[in-house]
Enzyme design. Structure first.
Site, mmCIF file in Angstrom:
data_model
loop_
_atom_site.group_PDB
_atom_site.id
_atom_site.type_symbol
_atom_site.label_atom_id
_atom_site.label_comp_id
_atom_site.label_asym_id
_atom_site.label_seq_id
_atom_site.Cartn_x
_atom_site.Cartn_y
_atom_site.Cartn_z
ATOM 1 N N VAL A 229 0.774 -1.215 -0.143
ATOM 2 C CA VAL A 229 -0.077 0.075 0.035
ATOM 3 C C VAL A 229 0.944 1.177 -0.093
ATOM 4 O O VAL A 229 0.701 2.223 -0.868
ATOM 5 C CB VAL A 229 -0.970 -0.029 1.307
ATOM 6 C CG1 VAL A 229 -1.880 1.361 1.137
ATOM 7 C CG2 VAL A 229 -1.966 -1.117 1.213
ATOM 8 N N GLU B 25 -10.740 5.103 6.010
ATOM 9 C CA GLU B 25 -11.611 4.413 4.959
ATOM 10 C C GLU B 25 -11.022 3.079 4.497
ATOM 11 O O GLU B 25 -11.472 2.148 4.150
ATOM 12 C CB GLU B 25 -11.709 5.500 4.042
ATOM 13 C CG GLU B 25 -12.360 4.776 2.865
ATOM 14 C CD GLU B 25 -13.897 4.610 3.298
ATOM 15 O OE1 GLU B 25 -14.837 5.624 3.547
ATOM 16 O OE2 GLU B 25 -14.350 3.488 3.300
ATOM 17 N N LYS C 253 -13.004 -6.301 10.415
ATOM 18 C CA LYS C 253 -13.936 -5.264 9.451
ATOM 19 C C LYS C 253 -15.255 -5.218 9.958
ATOM 20 O O LYS C 253 -15.803 -4.141 10.073
ATOM 21 C CB LYS C 253 -13.596 -5.755 8.249
ATOM 22 C CG LYS C 253 -12.355 -5.577 7.550
ATOM 23 C CD LYS C 253 -12.345 -6.321 6.294
ATOM 24 C CE LYS C 253 -10.844 -6.225 5.697
ATOM 25 N NZ LYS C 253 -10.432 -7.056 4.488
HETATM 26 N N1 LIG Z 1 -2.302 -4.815 0.909
HETATM 27 C C1 LIG Z 1 -3.660 -4.756 0.997
HETATM 28 O O1 LIG Z 1 -4.225 -5.217 -0.153
HETATM 29 C C2 LIG Z 1 -4.356 -4.061 1.981
HETATM 30 C C3 LIG Z 1 -5.861 -3.839 1.720
HETATM 31 C C4 LIG Z 1 -6.456 -3.047 2.859
HETATM 32 C C5 LIG Z 1 -5.756 -2.857 4.090
HETATM 33 N N2 LIG Z 1 -4.321 -3.094 3.832
HETATM 34 C C6 LIG Z 1 -3.806 -2.705 5.240
HETATM 35 O O2 LIG Z 1 -2.738 -1.662 4.926
HETATM 36 C C7 LIG Z 1 -1.473 -1.759 6.041
HETATM 37 C C8 LIG Z 1 -0.431 -2.198 5.256
HETATM 38 O O3 LIG Z 1 -0.397 -3.176 4.375
HETATM 39 P P1 LIG Z 1 0.770 -3.765 3.236
HETATM 40 O O4 LIG Z 1 0.080 -4.835 2.607
HETATM 41 O O5 LIG Z 1 1.116 -2.649 2.513
HETATM 42 O O6 LIG Z 1 1.870 -4.601 4.183
HETATM 43 P P2 LIG Z 1 3.407 -4.777 3.725
HETATM 44 O O7 LIG Z 1 3.400 -4.693 2.171
HETATM 45 O O8 LIG Z 1 3.718 -5.856 4.435
HETATM 46 O O9 LIG Z 1 4.125 -3.452 3.992
HETATM 47 C C9 LIG Z 1 4.412 -2.976 5.406
HETATM 48 C C10 LIG Z 1 5.252 -1.621 5.538
HETATM 49 O O10 LIG Z 1 5.764 -1.494 6.782
HETATM 50 C C11 LIG Z 1 7.095 -1.301 7.011
HETATM 51 N N3 LIG Z 1 7.155 -1.627 8.333
HETATM 52 C C12 LIG Z 1 6.888 -3.100 9.281
HETATM 53 N N4 LIG Z 1 7.321 -2.864 10.295
HETATM 54 C C13 LIG Z 1 7.864 -1.724 10.516
HETATM 55 C C14 LIG Z 1 8.392 -0.801 11.531
HETATM 56 N N5 LIG Z 1 8.550 -1.179 12.907
HETATM 57 N N6 LIG Z 1 8.837 0.189 11.440
HETATM 58 C C15 LIG Z 1 8.730 0.908 10.284
HETATM 59 N N7 LIG Z 1 8.098 0.122 9.128
HETATM 60 C C16 LIG Z 1 7.655 -0.921 9.296
HETATM 61 C C17 LIG Z 1 7.626 -2.605 6.271
HETATM 62 O O11 LIG Z 1 9.221 -2.098 6.111
HETATM 63 P P3 LIG Z 1 9.852 -2.980 4.792
HETATM 64 O O12 LIG Z 1 9.576 -2.696 3.556
HETATM 65 O O13 LIG Z 1 11.357 -2.499 5.300
HETATM 66 O O14 LIG Z 1 9.873 -4.401 5.570
HETATM 67 C C18 LIG Z 1 6.697 -2.548 4.914
HETATM 68 O O15 LIG Z 1 7.172 -1.180 4.127
HETATM 69 C C19 LIG Z 1 -1.941 -3.034 6.995
HETATM 70 O O16 LIG Z 1 -2.642 -2.450 8.166
HETATM 71 C C20 LIG Z 1 -2.764 -3.708 6.083
HETATM 72 O O17 LIG Z 1 -4.130 -4.241 6.729
HETATM 73 C C21 LIG Z 1 -3.711 -3.493 2.975
#
Ligand SMILES: NC(=O)c1ccc[n+]([C@@H]2O[C@H](COP(=O)([O-])OP(=O)(O)OC[C@H]3O[C@@H](n4cnc5c(N)ncnc54)[C@H](OP(=O)(O)O)[C@@H]3O)[C@@H](O)[C@H]2O)c1
Length: 430
Positions: free
Chosen positions: A16, A131, A207
């Site tokens: 995201v 949202e 959710k």
């Molecule tokens: N993916 C979807 O389709 C989706 C849909 C709706 C909602 N969401 C929500 O959006 C959020 C992010 O999802 P995502 O899929 O983008 O996750 P993701 O791909 O796993 O990305 C997480 C990011 O957070 C960083 N991170 C993790 N721990 C950290 C820390 N302690 N300090 C600083 N940075 C940290 C990671 O860094 P590194 O890159 O260096 O590892 C990575 O860049 C979640 O809450 C998820 O539930 C996601």
């Protein structure tokens, strides 16, 4: 228009976050015109500086020191897309304390400890928008919070998990079993290597809690939500649903009845004529029933980097506009303080498949077991003969407790070889 930029700190640059960076960069001019001031990214906190990224993050913005970033005096808005409970919670609280408004996509955190965050936002007179936390790109939280604020929502039915919808859709269209459909979902990238959070309904339950809180102006947390996943759904259940003109979906249901709130996530059969039955593959949809507006359906991609980033940017523009005009949007609305109804008292209809001995009088004995617990029968169908004889019973409305007692009794009966499937039926499936 203001020349003074609005400074944005981004926490997380994964699926995201990277798309948030892309949209902020590619649409900078439009965003400036829509907000009324330039929107400037001033820092991006990540865990690993050297990890490969889907976007090029502007030079010098990446940091592993999220704590210092959120405490910077010049940061106006913090966007949290790290996920999980900690350190996301502490970072959001710290950002609010230091005067920033917050946009988050973190369903797990909002469902577990939303009230702490809302209180902190209220105390700091800052916005907290989320949202993207429910159903990705689909605008559903703002319609509940704002567009329907003058109506009385009575029921929210959602398909809010794309992974499980993909699996159940595969089972329905190809006759595959759960494991086979899950494997295909994993191969195509719709399910994670460890699919527990999705297939066991944890993601949908978070959710459901968020939807119920907004719909019913009451604090509902993940622990209030009754949860059953789809790993026990069999190809036979899906075929049985088909035979009665229905389809199996994992539903997040929030209902208001007798001024109490019922919130649950479980697989259910819904008639193929219901708008939610047409939600295929990994799509999401939320069906809202309200007193004055009637029935509304919100449909679209419920996940994915770019769709989710669209919802994040929408919040960011709103929060940024509020900042510029020195206002905040509506905060938490939990004035109704409604009680959460225990699952045992929740009423619905049930589909029960029972393997029975194929002999005279069996039907009467089975009917008697239902009657003993005051569960009235809507339809009974017999399938197979001899060792394959099966009765499929669909009940009228009954409570979960009545149904559980009926199933216990059936299991003790000599003529019953096994109760092979018990599934709730929502809507008017025959
Ligand atoms: N993916 C979807 O389709 C989706 C849909 C709706 C909602 N969401 C929500 O959006 C959020 C992010 O999802 P995502 O899929 O983008 O996750 P993701 O791909 O796993 O990305 C997480 C990011 O957070 C960083 N991170 C993790 N721990 C950290 C820390 N302690 N300090 C600083 N940075 C940290 C990671 O860094 P590194 O890159 O260096 O590892 C990575 O860049 C979640 O809450 C998820 O539930 C996601």
């Amino acid at each position: 228009m203001s020349d003074k930029p609005l400074n944005v700190a981004l926490l997380g640059c994964g699926s995201v976050g990277s798309q948030v960076v892309r949209l902020l960069t590619e649409q900078a001019d439009d965003l400036e015109a829509r907000v009324g001031a330039p929107v400037r990214l001033v820092g991006v906190a990540v865990r690993r500086l050297d990890a490969p990224r889907e976007v090029e993050v502007p030079e010098g913005l990446l940091t592993t020191d999220a704590e210092s970033l959120v405490a910077r005096e010049d940061v106006d808005v913090v966007v949290e897309v790290i996920g999980g409970i900690e350190p996301a919670r502490s970072l959001i609280l710290r950002a609010l304390e230091h005067g920033a408004s917050v946009v988050s996509a973190n369903k797990a955190l909002l469902a577990e400890d939303g009230p702490t965050l809302f209180e902190a936002a209220g105390k700091a007179s800052r916005d907290l928008y989320y949202e993207a936390a429910v159903a990705g790109a689909i605008p559903i939280l703002r319609p509940l919070r704002e567009s329907l604020a003058g109506d009385r929502v009575t029921r929210v039915l959602g398909i809010v998990n794309g992974t499980t919808n993909f699996i159940l859709d595969k089972m329905d269209t190809s006759g595959a079993g759960f494991s086979e459909a899950l494997e295909e979902a994993q191969e195509l990238g719709y399910a994670e290597a460890d699919p527990t959070a999705d297939v066991e309904g944890f993601d949908a339950a978070a959710k459901a809690a968020i939807l119920a809180s907004l719909a019913f102006h009451t604090r509902v947390t993940a622990s209030d939500v009754y949860r059953e996943g789809i790993s026990e759904v069999t190809a036979a259940d899906v075929a049985s649903a088909r035979d009665m003109g229905a389809v199996v979906k994992l539903l997040a249901i929030a209902e208001l009845s007798d001024e109490r709130v019922s919130v649950r996530v479980h697989p259910a059969m819904i008639p193929r004529s219901h708008p939610l039955a047409s939600v295929r593959e990994a799509y999401n949809a939320v069906f809202v029933e309200s007193q004055a507006a009637g029935q509304l359906m919100f449909y679209g991609p419920g996940a994915g980097g770019a769709p989710t980033a669209s919802a994040v940017l929408g919040d960011l523009v709103t929060v940024a506009r509020n900042r510029l005009t020195g206002t905040t949007g509506a905060g938490e609305s939990a004035y109704a303080e409604r009680e959460v109804r225990p699952m045992g008292e929740t009423t619905t209809r049930y589909h029960v498949a029972i393997d029975v001995d194929d002999r005279a009088g069996v039907l009467a004995e089975v009917a008697q077991a239902f009657a003993a617990h005051d569960v009235s029968i809507q339809t009974v169908r017999q399938e197979g003969r001899g060792a394959d004889a099966q009765l499929v019973v669909v009940s009228h409305q009954a409570t979960d407790a009545q149904l559980a007692a009926t199933v216990d009794r059936l299991r003790q009966m000599e003529i019953v070889r096994d109760v092979t499937s018990v599934m709730r039926v929502e809507g008017d499936a025959e």
